[in-house]
Design an enzyme around this catalytic site. Structure first.
Site, short mmCIF file in Angstrom:
data_model
loop_
_atom_site.label_atom_id
_atom_site.label_comp_id
_atom_site.label_asym_id
_atom_site.label_seq_id
_atom_site.Cartn_x
_atom_site.Cartn_y
_atom_site.Cartn_z
N ASP A 220 0.86 -1.10 -0.03
CA ASP A 220 0.03 -0.07 -0.04
C ASP A 220 1.00 1.23 -0.04
OD1 ASP A 220 -2.60 1.47 0.65
OD2 ASP A 220 -1.33 2.08 2.27
N GLU A 246 1.95 0.47 -4.98
CA GLU A 246 0.91 1.65 -5.16
C GLU A 246 1.71 2.72 -5.15
OE1 GLU A 246 -3.38 3.71 -3.77
OE2 GLU A 246 -1.88 2.65 -2.35
#
Length: 558
Positions: A220, A246
């Site tokens: 993340d 990400e």
């Protein structure tokens, strides 16, 4: 769900469906790319297995839903699933227009009894998905937490007490403990350079691998911890797994003195991938989808002329952050794609290089499943991989491209005035897909010999819509189509094709690729998943009949 399938029965269901279509999954390629990127062979098709409001729409029960859905997920052609964050998050917030809490993105501890379900439910879901040959990719958050939540101090070895080991988060690039791109939000982010913090996450990744069936990780918001740290974690805990980062940050957001300030989106995200040795979400493509024309989609990372750049691109339309979600306030929807572009966007990412990710709500909530299933069939049959060659053709409206798979070549025309594929290629093509009044068209070189079986005809494959009405089933049974062609099992129930769209249960629907212009006879059957030869019910009366053609529809009823 009345029609839910037993998770232990899925291997037969998935392999039967895909073999019958001539697009069977090859053995998992595994391994790294030639450049050492952990892309697991480059043949993954990933389902994001949740949305922002999952913890509110299915509180404490989502893992059960995934366990029940494992056969359908596999049969629909997905080789991997991006799971929610498995760790507890006690957050709860609302700003009036948006709200959230419990999704896992404010790290608290490694306890697995969260709002998606219990530790035991998670293990059962992971076991069912792995049994289905669906790789489990956990969303992991080693970057931020909220100081306002109690009892989240990091427990060091005995005698060393409790320490936060978080960063001061001053809002600038000075006096910070971050070792990657500085993370300015979330109130506090963890100091992953601290040996105890680094080791804590390393050991947890190994725990997810050994005890929770992890086949990889989605990292993340890769800010506050460096790509090199991700590479180190992966090397230590699960080196041959899949991983993806990400990095959602435009070049202009970097300081003026940083080289990335004047770089392209492609360069910025490729640099992170080079450091982490993981694929990266293709925000270069997402930005063009948001702000450019369809012709501009060629400027995504997945359209780069260099295959070493294409192989690291993980393409997507929307996710739990960018897109809408069912339920409260429509979820986050920070950067949602226009509705009128969603279908063309899926046609592009599922027929072009990169590793495509399908958003759960598009697939199973909002009616895009039939198109996506057809696109997955086309991708699998052609052998499109992350690093497949792609050539874009100018002189036409919209986007026109030729993609070279390992088995077939595709010509894609989206929103285009291209009349036929012969205008851009000398190969012999057949139309595999025509949708939305010609706004989505795909042609393939594949014919009977290219799809793994004798289809009994001279034309290419076309997608035909099948429907079986009044298909009431018991637990462990499903509705199948069986008929006179190889693609329909040659009247052998064990090789029938399961219809996977049960959104209007007890009506079962599915799109099946058949040779063009063939006389088709078929029937609906209710069949056991555990025993493919055990037929519970045959459709009464005469056979259903049609001549196969692209977009044709046919139905039967019990």
């Amino acid at each position: 769900m009345r029609h839910a399938l037993s998770t232990t029965r899925l291997a037969l269901a998935a392999s039967s469906l895909l073999l019958t279509l001539g697009t069977a999954h090859a053995a998992d390629l595994a391994g790294k790319s030639p450049a050492g990127v952990r892309y697991h062979g480059g043949d993954e098709i990933i389902l994001q297995g949740f949305h922002w409001n999952t913890v509110r729409e299915a509180p404490n029960a989502w893992y059960d839903r995934l366990r029940e859905m494992a056969p359908t997920i596999a049969a629909d052609g997905f080789s991997a699933i991006w799971m929610p964050v498995p760790w507890r998050d006690f957050s709860s917030w609302s700003d009036g227009a948006n709200s959230g809490g419990g999704e896992g993105y404010f790290w608290h501890d490694f306890n697995k009894n969260g709002r998606y379900g219990s530790d035991g439910q998670l293990k059962q879901a992971a076991a069912a998905l792995n049994a289905a040959k669906v790789k489990v990719l956990y969303d992991v958050v080693p970057n931020h937490m909220n100081r306002g939540y109690p009892d989240k101090e990091i427990n060091l070895p005995a005698g060393q007490g409790f320490w936060r080991h978080d960063c001061s988060d001053p809002g600038n690039y000075a006096n910070d403990c971050d070792d990657g791109d500085r993370f300015m939000g979330g109130d506090a982010d963890l100091n992953t350079a601290n040996p105890q913090v680094y080791g804590m996450f390393r050991d947890e990744f190994a725990n997810l691998r050994g005890n929770y069936g992890a086949g990889g990780f989605r990292f993340d918001f890769v800010r506050g911890y460096a790509g090199e740290r991700v590479d180190s974690w992966m090397s230590a805990a699960h080196d041959n797994a899949f991983c993806v980062g990400e990095l959602w940050k435009s070049p202009s957001e970097y300081p003026s003195w940083d080289w990335r300030n004047t770089a392209s989106w492609q360069q910025v995200i490729k640099d992170w991938s080079d450091r982490a040795k993981c694929p990266v979400f293709d925000f270069a493509l997402k930005e063009r989808m948001q702000n450019g024309s369809i012709a501009d989609w060629k400027n995504g990372l997945n359209g780069n002329p260099d295959p070493r750049w294409r192989e690291v691109a993980v393409t997507f339309i929307d996710n739990h952050d960018t897109g809408y979600s069912p339920g409260q306030n429509g979820g986050q929807h920070h950067w949602a794609l226009r509705d009128d572009l969603v279908r063309q966007a899926y046609a592009y990412i599922l027929s072009s290089p990169g590793t495509p990710v399908v958003y759960w709500s598009h697939m199973y909530d909002w009616g895009q499943g039939p198109l996506i299933r057809q696109l997955i069939q086309i991708r699998r049959a052609a052998g499109i991989r992350a690093d497949s060659a792609i050539e874009f053709h100018s002189g036409y409206s919209g986007l026109v491209a030729t993609v070279q798979g390992t088995a077939q070549t595709l010509v894609i025309a989206l929103g285009s005035n291209l009349d036929n594929p012969g205008q851009v290629s000398s190969a012999s093509f057949n139309q595999a897909l025509g949708q939305d009044n010609g706004q989505i068209r795909i042609w393939t070189t594949g014919g009977s010999g290219d799809n793994g079986g004798d289809d009994g005809g001279d034309g290419g494959l076309v997608s035909v819509n099948f429907r079986c009405d009044n298909g009431v089933t018991q637990w462990g049974d499903s509705v199948y189509a069986v008929g006179n062609l190889t693609q329909l099992g040659s009247w052998n129930p064990a090789n029938a094709v399961r219809l996977t769209d049960v959104s209007s249960y007890p009506t079962w629907k599915g799109s099946i690729s058949l040779p063009a212009q063939q006389a088709v006879e078929w029937k609906c059957i209710v069949r056991s998943e555990a025993n493919p030869s055990q037929v519970k019910t045959w459709q009464p009366g005469g056979n259903n009949r049609l001549t196969s053609a692209a977009g044709a529809s046919t139905s039967g009823s019990f």
